[in-house]
Design a protein around this motif. Sequence first.
Motif, mmCIF file in Angstrom:
data_model
loop_
_atom_site.group_PDB
_atom_site.id
_atom_site.type_symbol
_atom_site.label_atom_id
_atom_site.label_comp_id
_atom_site.label_asym_id
_atom_site.label_seq_id
_atom_site.Cartn_x
_atom_site.Cartn_y
_atom_site.Cartn_z
ATOM 1 N N TRP A 145 0.842 -1.203 0.000
ATOM 2 C CA TRP A 145 0.000 0.000 0.000
ATOM 3 C C TRP A 145 0.874 1.248 0.000
ATOM 4 O O TRP A 145 0.675 2.163 -0.801
ATOM 5 C CB TRP A 145 -0.915 -0.017 1.225
ATOM 6 C CG TRP A 145 -1.958 1.060 1.170
ATOM 7 C CD1 TRP A 145 -3.186 0.985 0.582
ATOM 8 C CD2 TRP A 145 -1.839 2.393 1.705
ATOM 9 N NE1 TRP A 145 -3.847 2.191 0.721
ATOM 10 C CE2 TRP A 145 -3.049 3.071 1.394
ATOM 11 C CE3 TRP A 145 -0.851 3.067 2.397
ATOM 12 C CZ2 TRP A 145 -3.274 4.386 1.765
ATOM 13 C CZ3 TRP A 145 -1.069 4.387 2.763
ATOM 14 C CH2 TRP A 145 -2.275 5.029 2.456
ATOM 15 N N SER A 182 -3.612 -4.520 -2.390
ATOM 16 C CA SER A 182 -3.077 -3.417 -1.593
ATOM 17 C C SER A 182 -2.546 -2.308 -2.489
ATOM 18 O O SER A 182 -2.749 -1.117 -2.227
ATOM 19 C CB SER A 182 -1.958 -3.924 -0.681
ATOM 20 O OG SER A 182 -2.438 -4.896 0.211
ATOM 21 N N TYR A 183 -1.883 -2.701 -3.555
ATOM 22 C CA TYR A 183 -1.352 -1.713 -4.497
ATOM 23 C C TYR A 183 -2.487 -0.950 -5.179
ATOM 24 O O TYR A 183 -2.422 0.276 -5.340
ATOM 25 C CB TYR A 183 -0.496 -2.431 -5.534
ATOM 26 C CG TYR A 183 0.413 -1.537 -6.342
ATOM 27 C CD1 TYR A 183 1.735 -1.351 -5.965
ATOM 28 C CD2 TYR A 183 -0.034 -0.892 -7.493
ATOM 29 C CE1 TYR A 183 2.588 -0.548 -6.701
ATOM 30 C CE2 TYR A 183 0.800 -0.087 -8.230
ATOM 31 C CZ TYR A 183 2.117 0.082 -7.835
ATOM 32 O OH TYR A 183 2.941 0.887 -8.578
ATOM 33 N N ALA A 199 -3.931 1.512 -2.888
ATOM 34 C CA ALA A 199 -3.038 2.663 -2.783
ATOM 35 C C ALA A 199 -3.231 3.608 -3.963
ATOM 36 O O ALA A 199 -3.175 4.836 -3.809
ATOM 37 C CB ALA A 199 -1.585 2.189 -2.727
#
Length: 435
Positions: A259, A386-387, A390
Amino acid sequence: MPRPGVLEELALLVRTPRYRHLLGVRLAGQAADGAFQAGLASLFFFSPERQATPAQVAFAAAVLLLPFTVVGPWAGVLLDRRPRRSVLGLGNLLRAVLAVCGAGALAVGAGDAVVGALALAVLSVNRALLAGLSAALPRVVVPGRLVIANAVTPSAGTVAAGVGAAVTVAATAAAGTGGDADVVALLAAAGGYLLAGALALRFPRGLLGPDPGAVAAGPRGTATAVLRASARDVLAGVAHLRERRAAAAALGVVAWHRWAFGLTTVAVVVLCRTTLAGGDAAAGLAALGVLLSAVAAGAGLAAVLAPWGARGRVNGWIALCLLVAGAGQVAVGLSTSPAVLAVAAAALGLGGQGAKIGVDTVVQRSVDDAYRGRVFTAYDLVFNVSYCLACGAAVLLVPADGRLGAVAVALGAGYAAVAVLLAGRRAVAGSAPAR
Protein backbone atom coordinates in the motif's frame (compact mmCIF):
# COMPACT_ATOMS: atom_id res chain seq x y z
CA MET A 1 28.62 -31.00 13.07
CA PRO A 2 28.92 -27.19 12.72
CA ARG A 3 26.40 -25.44 10.54
CA PRO A 4 27.82 -24.27 7.18
CA GLY A 5 28.45 -20.56 6.82
CA VAL A 6 26.43 -18.36 4.51
CA LEU A 7 29.00 -18.47 1.72
CA GLU A 8 29.20 -22.27 1.94
CA GLU A 9 25.40 -22.51 1.83
CA LEU A 10 25.32 -20.20 -1.18
CA ALA A 11 27.94 -22.30 -2.94
CA LEU A 12 25.95 -25.46 -2.26
CA LEU A 13 22.76 -23.76 -3.48
CA VAL A 14 24.15 -22.61 -6.81
CA ARG A 15 25.63 -26.07 -7.39
CA THR A 16 22.12 -27.57 -7.22
CA PRO A 17 21.14 -28.19 -10.88
CA ARG A 18 17.37 -28.09 -10.36
CA TYR A 19 17.63 -24.83 -8.45
CA ARG A 20 19.70 -23.22 -11.22
CA HIS A 21 17.11 -24.42 -13.71
CA LEU A 22 14.22 -22.82 -11.78
CA LEU A 23 16.26 -19.64 -11.31
CA GLY A 24 16.76 -19.45 -15.08
CA VAL A 25 12.99 -19.60 -15.61
CA ARG A 26 12.49 -16.71 -13.17
CA LEU A 27 15.28 -14.54 -14.58
CA ALA A 28 14.12 -14.89 -18.17
CA GLY A 29 10.49 -14.21 -17.29
CA GLN A 30 11.12 -11.25 -15.00
CA ALA A 31 13.60 -9.56 -17.33
CA ALA A 32 10.84 -9.78 -19.92
CA ASP A 33 8.38 -8.36 -17.37
CA GLY A 34 10.66 -5.37 -16.89
CA ALA A 35 10.86 -4.73 -20.62
CA PHE A 36 7.11 -5.15 -21.02
CA GLN A 37 6.19 -2.84 -18.16
CA ALA A 38 8.70 -0.21 -19.27
CA GLY A 39 7.16 -0.29 -22.72
CA LEU A 40 3.73 0.27 -21.16
CA ALA A 41 5.07 3.11 -18.99
CA SER A 42 6.50 4.80 -22.05
CA LEU A 43 3.25 4.38 -23.93
CA PHE A 44 0.77 5.37 -21.24
CA PHE A 45 2.69 7.76 -18.95
CA PHE A 46 5.47 9.38 -20.95
CA SER A 47 4.12 9.87 -24.45
CA PRO A 48 4.48 13.57 -25.32
CA GLU A 49 0.77 13.94 -26.01
CA ARG A 50 -0.27 12.65 -22.58
CA GLN A 51 -0.50 14.64 -19.35
CA ALA A 52 0.27 12.40 -16.37
CA THR A 53 -1.87 13.70 -13.53
CA PRO A 54 -1.98 11.73 -10.26
CA ALA A 55 -5.49 10.52 -11.07
CA GLN A 56 -4.48 9.28 -14.54
CA VAL A 57 -1.37 7.50 -13.28
CA ALA A 58 -3.26 5.91 -10.39
CA PHE A 59 -6.12 4.76 -12.63
CA ALA A 60 -3.79 3.23 -15.20
CA ALA A 61 -1.73 1.43 -12.55
CA ALA A 62 -4.82 0.06 -10.80
CA VAL A 63 -6.44 -1.14 -14.01
CA LEU A 64 -3.27 -3.02 -14.95
CA LEU A 65 -3.33 -4.96 -11.66
CA LEU A 66 -7.02 -5.47 -10.88
CA PRO A 67 -7.67 -8.44 -13.20
CA PHE A 68 -5.53 -10.70 -11.05
CA THR A 69 -7.92 -10.19 -8.15
CA VAL A 70 -10.48 -12.07 -10.27
CA VAL A 71 -8.32 -14.82 -11.78
CA GLY A 72 -5.94 -15.21 -8.84
CA PRO A 73 -7.88 -17.60 -6.60
CA TRP A 74 -8.58 -19.95 -9.51
CA ALA A 75 -4.91 -19.80 -10.51
CA GLY A 76 -4.05 -21.01 -7.01
CA VAL A 77 -6.27 -24.05 -7.45
CA LEU A 78 -4.57 -24.72 -10.79
CA LEU A 79 -1.13 -24.59 -9.12
CA ASP A 80 -2.26 -27.16 -6.53
CA ARG A 81 -4.17 -29.43 -8.92
CA ARG A 82 -2.05 -29.48 -12.10
CA PRO A 83 1.68 -30.06 -12.62
CA ARG A 84 3.35 -26.71 -11.86
CA ARG A 85 5.90 -27.41 -14.58
CA SER A 86 3.11 -27.32 -17.19
CA VAL A 87 1.52 -24.21 -15.67
CA LEU A 88 4.84 -22.33 -15.73
CA GLY A 89 5.76 -23.47 -19.22
CA LEU A 90 2.46 -22.98 -21.00
CA GLY A 91 1.72 -19.78 -19.08
CA ASN A 92 4.94 -18.17 -20.28
CA LEU A 93 4.30 -19.28 -23.85
CA LEU A 94 0.84 -17.71 -23.61
CA ARG A 95 2.42 -14.46 -22.43
CA ALA A 96 4.77 -14.52 -25.42
CA VAL A 97 1.83 -14.79 -27.80
CA LEU A 98 -0.06 -11.99 -26.04
CA ALA A 99 3.00 -9.70 -26.07
CA VAL A 100 3.45 -10.27 -29.82
CA CYS A 101 -0.24 -9.44 -30.33
CA GLY A 102 0.24 -6.27 -28.30
CA ALA A 103 3.21 -5.25 -30.42
CA GLY A 104 1.20 -5.94 -33.55
CA ALA A 105 -1.69 -3.86 -32.25
CA LEU A 106 0.67 -0.96 -31.60
CA ALA A 107 2.29 -1.30 -35.03
CA VAL A 108 -1.04 -1.03 -36.85
CA GLY A 109 -2.22 1.89 -34.72
CA ALA A 110 -4.85 0.08 -32.66
CA GLY A 111 -6.47 2.13 -29.91
CA ASP A 112 -5.51 2.19 -26.26
CA ALA A 113 -8.41 -0.13 -25.39
CA VAL A 114 -7.02 -3.00 -27.50
CA VAL A 115 -3.44 -2.56 -26.31
CA GLY A 116 -4.62 -2.15 -22.72
CA ALA A 117 -6.70 -5.34 -22.86
CA LEU A 118 -3.72 -7.34 -24.11
CA ALA A 119 -1.54 -5.80 -21.40
CA LEU A 120 -4.10 -6.78 -18.76
CA ALA A 121 -3.99 -10.37 -19.98
CA VAL A 122 -0.17 -10.50 -19.86
CA LEU A 123 0.02 -9.03 -16.36
CA SER A 124 -2.77 -11.26 -15.04
CA VAL A 125 -0.94 -14.39 -16.17
CA ASN A 126 2.29 -12.95 -14.79
CA ARG A 127 1.10 -12.86 -11.19
CA ALA A 128 -0.10 -16.46 -11.33
CA LEU A 129 3.29 -17.56 -12.64
CA LEU A 130 5.18 -15.74 -9.88
CA ALA A 131 3.00 -17.55 -7.34
CA GLY A 132 3.87 -20.81 -9.10
CA LEU A 133 7.60 -20.10 -8.92
CA SER A 134 7.39 -19.44 -5.18
CA ALA A 135 5.30 -22.57 -4.62
CA ALA A 136 7.80 -24.67 -6.59
CA LEU A 137 10.95 -23.40 -4.84
CA PRO A 138 10.78 -25.76 -1.80
CA ARG A 139 10.63 -28.67 -4.25
CA VAL A 140 14.14 -27.97 -5.56
CA VAL A 141 15.82 -26.64 -2.38
CA VAL A 142 16.45 -28.51 0.88
CA PRO A 143 14.64 -26.98 3.89
CA GLY A 144 17.79 -25.61 5.53
CA ARG A 145 18.56 -23.43 2.50
CA LEU A 146 15.15 -21.82 2.04
CA VAL A 147 16.26 -18.51 3.56
CA ILE A 148 19.24 -18.16 1.27
CA ALA A 149 17.20 -19.40 -1.71
CA ASN A 150 14.55 -16.78 -0.98
CA ALA A 151 17.31 -14.19 -0.72
CA VAL A 152 18.82 -15.06 -4.07
CA THR A 153 15.83 -16.09 -6.17
CA PRO A 154 13.17 -13.36 -5.92
CA SER A 155 15.86 -10.71 -5.47
CA ALA A 156 17.64 -11.85 -8.60
CA GLY A 157 14.29 -11.77 -10.35
CA THR A 158 13.65 -8.22 -9.15
CA VAL A 159 17.10 -7.17 -10.32
CA ALA A 160 16.45 -8.85 -13.69
CA ALA A 161 13.16 -6.96 -13.98
CA GLY A 162 14.89 -3.71 -13.05
CA VAL A 163 17.63 -4.28 -15.60
CA GLY A 164 15.08 -5.17 -18.27
CA ALA A 165 13.10 -2.05 -17.47
CA ALA A 166 16.15 0.22 -17.27
CA VAL A 167 17.55 -1.02 -20.59
CA THR A 168 14.17 -0.61 -22.24
CA VAL A 169 13.69 2.87 -20.76
CA ALA A 170 17.15 3.92 -21.97
CA ALA A 171 16.51 2.55 -25.46
CA THR A 172 13.07 4.15 -25.60
CA ALA A 173 14.33 7.52 -24.37
CA ALA A 174 17.14 7.46 -26.96
CA ALA A 175 14.73 6.60 -29.76
CA GLY A 176 12.04 9.06 -28.64
CA THR A 177 9.03 7.96 -26.64
CA GLY A 178 6.17 6.14 -28.33
CA GLY A 179 5.86 4.63 -31.79
CA ASP A 180 8.30 1.98 -32.97
CA ALA A 181 10.29 2.01 -29.71
CA ASP A 182 7.29 0.67 -27.77
CA VAL A 183 6.74 -2.05 -30.38
CA VAL A 184 10.36 -3.18 -29.99
CA ALA A 185 9.97 -3.23 -26.19
CA LEU A 186 6.97 -5.57 -26.39
CA LEU A 187 8.71 -7.84 -28.90
CA ALA A 188 11.77 -8.05 -26.66
CA ALA A 189 9.48 -9.04 -23.79
CA ALA A 190 7.90 -11.74 -25.95
CA GLY A 191 11.35 -13.23 -26.58
CA GLY A 192 12.03 -13.39 -22.85
CA TYR A 193 8.67 -15.07 -22.18
CA LEU A 194 9.36 -17.62 -24.90
CA LEU A 195 12.71 -18.49 -23.33
CA ALA A 196 11.16 -18.81 -19.85
CA GLY A 197 8.43 -21.13 -21.16
CA ALA A 198 10.90 -23.35 -22.99
CA LEU A 199 13.08 -23.65 -19.87
CA ALA A 200 10.11 -24.51 -17.64
CA LEU A 201 8.93 -27.30 -19.93
CA ARG A 202 12.32 -28.99 -19.62
CA PHE A 203 11.57 -29.94 -15.99
CA PRO A 204 10.34 -33.50 -15.37
CA ARG A 205 6.55 -33.38 -15.18
CA GLY A 206 6.07 -34.07 -11.48
CA LEU A 207 9.23 -32.53 -10.02
CA LEU A 208 7.80 -29.10 -9.12
CA GLY A 209 4.69 -30.56 -7.49
CA PRO A 210 2.06 -30.88 -6.39
CA ASP A 211 2.20 -34.51 -5.32
CA PRO A 212 0.44 -36.98 -7.68
CA GLY A 213 -2.45 -37.49 -5.26
CA ALA A 214 -3.29 -33.79 -5.33
CA VAL A 215 -3.20 -33.75 -9.13
CA ALA A 216 -5.49 -36.76 -9.34
CA ALA A 217 -7.91 -35.19 -6.87
CA GLY A 218 -8.55 -32.20 -9.06
CA PRO A 219 -12.18 -31.25 -9.82
CA ARG A 220 -13.79 -32.96 -12.80
CA GLY A 221 -17.19 -33.19 -14.49
CA THR A 222 -19.35 -30.42 -15.92
CA ALA A 223 -18.21 -26.82 -15.97
CA THR A 224 -20.54 -26.05 -13.06
CA ALA A 225 -19.20 -28.95 -11.01
CA VAL A 226 -15.61 -27.92 -11.69
CA LEU A 227 -16.40 -24.32 -10.67
CA ARG A 228 -18.03 -25.45 -7.42
CA ALA A 229 -15.19 -27.80 -6.58
CA SER A 230 -12.66 -25.08 -7.36
CA ALA A 231 -14.51 -22.67 -5.08
CA ARG A 232 -14.31 -25.25 -2.29
CA ASP A 233 -10.59 -25.56 -2.94
CA VAL A 234 -10.18 -21.78 -2.66
CA LEU A 235 -12.02 -21.76 0.67
CA ALA A 236 -9.91 -24.66 1.92
CA GLY A 237 -6.79 -22.65 1.11
CA VAL A 238 -8.13 -19.66 3.07
CA ALA A 239 -8.97 -21.91 6.02
CA HIS A 240 -5.46 -23.39 5.93
CA LEU A 241 -4.00 -19.88 6.00
CA ARG A 242 -6.14 -19.03 9.05
CA GLU A 243 -4.58 -21.98 10.85
CA ARG A 244 -1.08 -20.77 10.02
CA ARG A 245 -0.88 -17.56 12.05
CA ALA A 246 2.75 -16.87 11.15
CA ALA A 247 1.94 -16.91 7.44
CA ALA A 248 -1.13 -14.72 7.97
CA ALA A 249 0.95 -12.15 9.89
CA ALA A 250 3.54 -12.18 7.12
CA LEU A 251 0.85 -11.40 4.57
CA GLY A 252 -0.18 -8.45 6.73
CA VAL A 253 3.36 -7.08 6.38
CA VAL A 254 3.08 -7.43 2.60
CA ALA A 255 -0.27 -5.64 2.60
CA TRP A 256 1.17 -2.59 4.38
CA HIS A 257 4.34 -2.40 2.31
CA ARG A 258 2.51 -2.68 -1.00
CA TRP A 259 0.00 0.00 0.00
CA ALA A 260 2.73 2.44 0.98
CA PHE A 261 4.91 1.53 -2.00
CA GLY A 262 1.99 1.88 -4.42
CA LEU A 263 1.18 5.36 -3.18
CA THR A 264 4.84 6.34 -3.51
CA THR A 265 5.11 4.85 -7.01
CA VAL A 266 2.28 7.03 -8.28
CA ALA A 267 3.91 10.07 -6.68
CA VAL A 268 7.32 9.27 -8.21
CA VAL A 269 5.91 8.85 -11.72
CA VAL A 270 4.17 12.22 -11.41
CA LEU A 271 7.30 13.78 -9.87
CA CYS A 272 9.46 12.55 -12.77
CA ARG A 273 6.93 13.68 -15.36
CA THR A 274 6.41 17.16 -13.90
CA THR A 275 8.73 18.52 -11.20
CA LEU A 276 12.00 16.81 -12.18
CA ALA A 277 11.57 17.09 -15.94
CA GLY A 278 9.59 20.31 -16.23
CA GLY A 279 7.06 18.63 -18.50
CA ASP A 280 9.67 17.14 -20.88
CA ALA A 281 8.46 13.57 -21.45
CA ALA A 282 11.84 12.20 -22.56
CA ALA A 283 13.65 13.74 -19.57
CA GLY A 284 10.98 12.43 -17.23
CA LEU A 285 11.35 8.92 -18.63
CA ALA A 286 15.13 9.12 -18.20
CA ALA A 287 14.71 10.24 -14.57
CA LEU A 288 12.36 7.34 -13.92
CA GLY A 289 14.93 4.98 -15.44
CA VAL A 290 17.56 6.15 -12.96
CA LEU A 291 15.21 5.55 -10.03
CA LEU A 292 14.25 2.10 -11.35
CA SER A 293 17.92 1.21 -11.54
CA ALA A 294 18.40 2.39 -7.94
CA VAL A 295 15.49 0.21 -6.76
CA ALA A 296 17.03 -2.76 -8.58
CA ALA A 297 20.41 -2.07 -6.96
CA GLY A 298 18.78 -1.97 -3.53
CA ALA A 299 17.02 -5.27 -4.22
CA GLY A 300 20.33 -6.79 -5.26
CA LEU A 301 21.92 -5.62 -1.99
CA ALA A 302 19.04 -7.26 -0.11
CA ALA A 303 19.94 -10.58 -1.71
CA VAL A 304 23.50 -10.20 -0.42
CA LEU A 305 22.56 -9.19 3.12
CA ALA A 306 19.51 -11.36 3.78
CA PRO A 307 21.32 -14.69 4.28
CA TRP A 308 23.22 -13.09 7.18
CA GLY A 309 20.38 -10.95 8.49
CA ALA A 310 17.70 -13.65 8.39
CA ARG A 311 19.96 -16.41 9.68
CA GLY A 312 18.61 -16.06 13.22
CA ARG A 313 15.15 -14.58 13.84
CA VAL A 314 13.41 -14.05 10.53
CA ASN A 315 10.89 -11.67 12.08
CA GLY A 316 13.69 -9.46 13.38
CA TRP A 317 15.18 -9.25 9.89
CA ILE A 318 11.82 -8.32 8.38
CA ALA A 319 11.34 -5.61 11.02
CA LEU A 320 14.77 -4.14 10.28
CA CYS A 321 14.00 -4.09 6.55
CA LEU A 322 10.73 -2.28 7.21
CA LEU A 323 12.61 0.43 9.09
CA VAL A 324 15.01 0.86 6.15
CA ALA A 325 12.08 1.10 3.72
CA GLY A 326 10.38 3.62 6.01
CA ALA A 327 13.47 5.84 6.00
CA GLY A 328 13.57 5.71 2.20
CA GLN A 329 9.86 6.51 2.11
CA VAL A 330 10.38 9.70 4.13
CA ALA A 331 13.30 10.81 1.95
CA VAL A 332 11.29 10.34 -1.25
CA GLY A 333 8.56 12.58 0.11
CA LEU A 334 10.76 15.37 1.43
CA SER A 335 13.39 15.84 -1.30
CA THR A 336 13.50 16.61 -5.01
CA SER A 337 17.27 16.20 -5.28
CA PRO A 338 18.02 13.50 -7.91
CA ALA A 339 20.88 12.15 -5.77
CA VAL A 340 18.75 11.92 -2.61
CA LEU A 341 15.89 10.35 -4.55
CA ALA A 342 18.23 7.72 -5.99
CA VAL A 343 19.51 6.81 -2.51
CA ALA A 344 15.93 6.74 -1.18
CA ALA A 345 14.83 4.51 -4.07
CA ALA A 346 17.71 2.14 -3.28
CA ALA A 347 16.57 2.07 0.37
CA LEU A 348 13.04 1.22 -0.72
CA GLY A 349 14.38 -1.55 -2.94
CA LEU A 350 16.58 -2.90 -0.15
CA GLY A 351 13.91 -2.71 2.54
CA GLY A 352 11.04 -3.97 0.42
CA GLN A 353 12.93 -6.87 -1.14
CA GLY A 354 14.62 -7.77 2.13
CA ALA A 355 11.25 -7.96 3.89
CA LYS A 356 9.84 -10.04 1.04
CA ILE A 357 12.68 -12.56 1.40
CA GLY A 358 11.74 -13.05 5.03
CA VAL A 359 8.01 -13.22 4.29
CA ASP A 360 8.51 -15.81 1.54
CA THR A 361 10.51 -17.97 3.94
CA VAL A 362 7.88 -17.73 6.67
CA VAL A 363 5.09 -18.69 4.27
CA GLN A 364 7.02 -21.59 2.74
CA ARG A 365 7.89 -22.99 6.17
CA SER A 366 4.38 -22.57 7.55
CA VAL A 367 2.26 -23.96 4.72
CA ASP A 368 1.74 -27.56 3.58
CA ASP A 369 2.72 -28.36 -0.02
CA ALA A 370 -0.83 -29.35 -0.92
CA TYR A 371 -1.98 -25.78 -0.14
CA ARG A 372 1.10 -23.85 -1.19
CA GLY A 373 -0.15 -22.80 -4.62
CA ARG A 374 -3.36 -21.36 -3.17
CA VAL A 375 -1.58 -19.62 -0.30
CA PHE A 376 1.00 -18.03 -2.59
CA THR A 377 -1.80 -16.93 -4.86
CA ALA A 378 -3.47 -15.34 -1.82
CA TYR A 379 -0.09 -13.72 -1.18
CA ASP A 380 -0.14 -12.24 -4.68
CA LEU A 381 -3.76 -11.15 -4.26
CA VAL A 382 -2.76 -9.22 -1.14
CA PHE A 383 0.23 -7.89 -3.09
CA ASN A 384 -1.97 -6.52 -5.88
CA VAL A 385 -5.12 -5.49 -4.04
CA SER A 386 -3.08 -3.42 -1.59
CA TYR A 387 -1.35 -1.71 -4.50
CA CYS A 388 -4.67 -1.02 -6.21
CA LEU A 389 -6.12 0.46 -3.02
CA ALA A 390 -3.04 2.66 -2.78
CA CYS A 391 -3.70 3.89 -6.32
CA GLY A 392 -7.18 4.89 -5.24
CA ALA A 393 -5.79 6.72 -2.23
CA ALA A 394 -3.22 8.43 -4.46
CA VAL A 395 -5.99 10.33 -6.23
CA LEU A 396 -6.68 12.06 -2.92
CA LEU A 397 -3.19 12.18 -1.40
CA VAL A 398 -0.72 12.81 -4.25
CA PRO A 399 -0.49 16.48 -5.30
CA ALA A 400 -0.13 17.57 -8.92
CA ASP A 401 3.64 18.05 -8.55
CA GLY A 402 4.21 14.59 -7.01
CA ARG A 403 5.65 15.88 -3.70
CA LEU A 404 4.23 13.80 -0.85
CA GLY A 405 5.62 15.86 2.05
CA ALA A 406 3.81 15.10 5.32
CA VAL A 407 2.13 12.05 3.77
CA ALA A 408 5.55 10.45 3.33
CA VAL A 409 6.40 11.12 6.98
CA ALA A 410 3.16 9.38 8.01
CA LEU A 411 4.02 6.42 5.79
CA GLY A 412 7.46 6.19 7.38
CA ALA A 413 5.85 6.15 10.82
CA GLY A 414 3.55 3.37 9.63
CA TYR A 415 6.55 1.26 8.61
CA ALA A 416 8.05 1.77 12.07
CA ALA A 417 4.80 0.74 13.78
CA VAL A 418 4.51 -2.46 11.72
CA ALA A 419 8.16 -3.25 12.43
CA VAL A 420 7.65 -2.93 16.19
CA LEU A 421 4.56 -5.18 16.11
CA LEU A 422 6.31 -7.82 14.03
CA ALA A 423 9.52 -7.85 16.08
CA GLY A 424 7.52 -9.01 19.10
CA ARG A 425 6.13 -12.08 17.35
CA ARG A 426 7.71 -15.51 17.74
CA ALA A 427 9.61 -16.70 14.65
CA VAL A 428 8.15 -19.62 12.73
CA ALA A 429 9.77 -23.02 12.88
CA GLY A 430 9.51 -25.99 10.59
CA SER A 431 9.89 -26.48 6.89
CA ALA A 432 8.53 -28.16 3.85
CA PRO A 433 10.06 -31.02 1.90
CA ALA A 434 12.35 -30.46 -1.04
CA ARG A 435 13.14 -32.80 -3.88
